[in-house]
Design an enzyme around this catalytic site. Structure first.
Site, mmCIF file in Angstrom:
data_model
loop_
_atom_site.group_PDB
_atom_site.id
_atom_site.type_symbol
_atom_site.label_atom_id
_atom_site.label_comp_id
_atom_site.label_asym_id
_atom_site.label_seq_id
_atom_site.Cartn_x
_atom_site.Cartn_y
_atom_site.Cartn_z
ATOM 1 N N CYS A 81 0.842 -1.202 0.000
ATOM 2 C CA CYS A 81 0.000 0.000 0.000
ATOM 3 C C CYS A 81 0.879 1.255 0.000
ATOM 4 C CB CYS A 81 -0.917 -0.007 1.222
ATOM 5 S SG CYS A 81 -1.773 1.560 1.476
ATOM 6 N N CYS B 37 0.508 3.365 3.197
ATOM 7 C CA CYS B 37 1.207 2.740 4.331
ATOM 8 C C CYS B 37 2.708 2.996 4.225
ATOM 9 C CB CYS B 37 0.918 1.243 4.392
ATOM 10 S SG CYS B 37 -0.744 0.835 4.979
ATOM 11 N N ASP C 136 -1.433 16.496 -1.362
ATOM 12 C CA ASP C 136 -1.641 15.644 -2.532
ATOM 13 C C ASP C 136 -0.575 15.965 -3.580
ATOM 14 O OD1 ASP C 136 -4.392 14.055 -3.754
ATOM 15 O OD2 ASP C 136 -2.865 14.742 -5.180
ATOM 16 N N HIS D 225 -6.306 2.890 0.295
ATOM 17 C CA HIS D 225 -6.152 3.132 1.735
ATOM 18 C C HIS D 225 -7.046 4.339 1.988
ATOM 19 C CE1 HIS D 225 -3.308 3.400 5.433
ATOM 20 N NE2 HIS D 225 -4.248 4.339 5.610
ATOM 21 N N HIS E 19 -8.781 7.569 2.424
ATOM 22 C CA HIS E 19 -8.217 8.924 2.499
ATOM 23 C C HIS E 19 -9.298 9.937 2.195
ATOM 24 C CE1 HIS E 19 -7.608 7.404 -1.603
ATOM 25 N NE2 HIS E 19 -7.776 8.647 -2.031
HETATM 26 P P1 DGP Z 1 -8.162 8.845 -5.100
HETATM 27 O O1 DGP Z 1 -8.347 9.062 -6.560
HETATM 28 O O2 DGP Z 1 -9.331 9.342 -4.290
HETATM 29 O O3 DGP Z 1 -7.777 7.419 -4.793
HETATM 30 O O4 DGP Z 1 -6.947 9.802 -4.679
HETATM 31 C C1 DGP Z 1 -5.625 9.406 -4.571
HETATM 32 C C2 DGP Z 1 -4.826 10.663 -4.447
HETATM 33 O O5 DGP Z 1 -3.523 10.319 -4.019
HETATM 34 C C3 DGP Z 1 -4.669 11.436 -5.758
HETATM 35 O O6 DGP Z 1 -5.310 12.717 -5.641
HETATM 36 C C4 DGP Z 1 -3.169 11.592 -5.939
HETATM 37 C C5 DGP Z 1 -2.619 11.206 -4.594
HETATM 38 N N1 DGP Z 1 -1.344 10.534 -4.664
HETATM 39 C C6 DGP Z 1 -1.055 9.429 -5.407
HETATM 40 N N2 DGP Z 1 0.203 9.049 -5.192
HETATM 41 C C7 DGP Z 1 0.733 9.936 -4.291
HETATM 42 C C8 DGP Z 1 2.007 10.059 -3.682
HETATM 43 O O7 DGP Z 1 2.940 9.280 -3.891
HETATM 44 N N3 DGP Z 1 2.174 11.097 -2.820
HETATM 45 C C9 DGP Z 1 1.176 11.991 -2.543
HETATM 46 N N4 DGP Z 1 1.465 12.984 -1.701
HETATM 47 N N5 DGP Z 1 -0.044 11.892 -3.098
HETATM 48 C C10 DGP Z 1 -0.258 10.874 -3.966
#
Ligand code: DGP
Length: 115
Positions: free
Chosen positions: A6, A9, A32, A100, A102
């Site tokens: 994950c 995680c 994000d 996970h 969020h």
């Molecule tokens: P969702 O589509 O609701 O599953 O949103 C996942 C979010 O996670 C998306 O807006 C981009 C963010 N995200 C993906 N990978 C990473 C990462 O490695 N670091 C950070 N800070 N955010 C990430």
């Protein structure tokens, strides 16, 4: 998906860097990587559950503390007066991409109805 493999995680463990804005009481808030608003923070529980559908995997105390933590993050980001949006995605129709639980906390400008 289980906690194995994950992404969030791995962020919680510090194995993958993140721009952390707050951590307390079993929750982490970090920016994000692809912000959809001037302020776009993700809030996650330290305990792995895949989405809101599995929120029963958190204790009642964790569930209620999660809302308090989300509100605290919005307050710390200066979003209270002008307003903010909190969303979560579950499953393919919502385009959930990280499995996970969020919460997207977004603000800093007038948000689109389509977000
Ligand atoms: P969702 O589509 O609701 O599953 O949103 C996942 C979010 O996670 C998306 O807006 C981009 C963010 N995200 C993906 N990978 C990473 C990462 O490695 N670091 C950070 N800070 N955010 C990430």
């Amino acid at each position: 998906m289980s906690a194995d493999g994950c992404l969030f995680c791995a962020i919680l463990r510090g194995d993958i860097p993140a721009d952390v804005v707050h951590r307390a009481d079993g929750f982490l808030a970090f920016r994000d990587i692809t912000p959809k608003a001037p302020v776009h923070v993700l809030v996650i529980p330290e305990r792995h559950v895949a989405s809101l559908d599995e929120v029963g995997g958190l204790t009642a105390d964790e569930r209620s503390a999660m809302l308090v933590f989300i509100a605290e993050v919005a307050r710390r980001e200066g979003l209270v007066d002008d307003g903010y949006r909190v969303t979560t995605n579950h499953g393919p129709n919502a385009l959930q991409s990280v499995f996970h639980l969020h919460w997207h906390v977004m603000g800093g400008a007038t948000l689109s109805h389509s977000m």
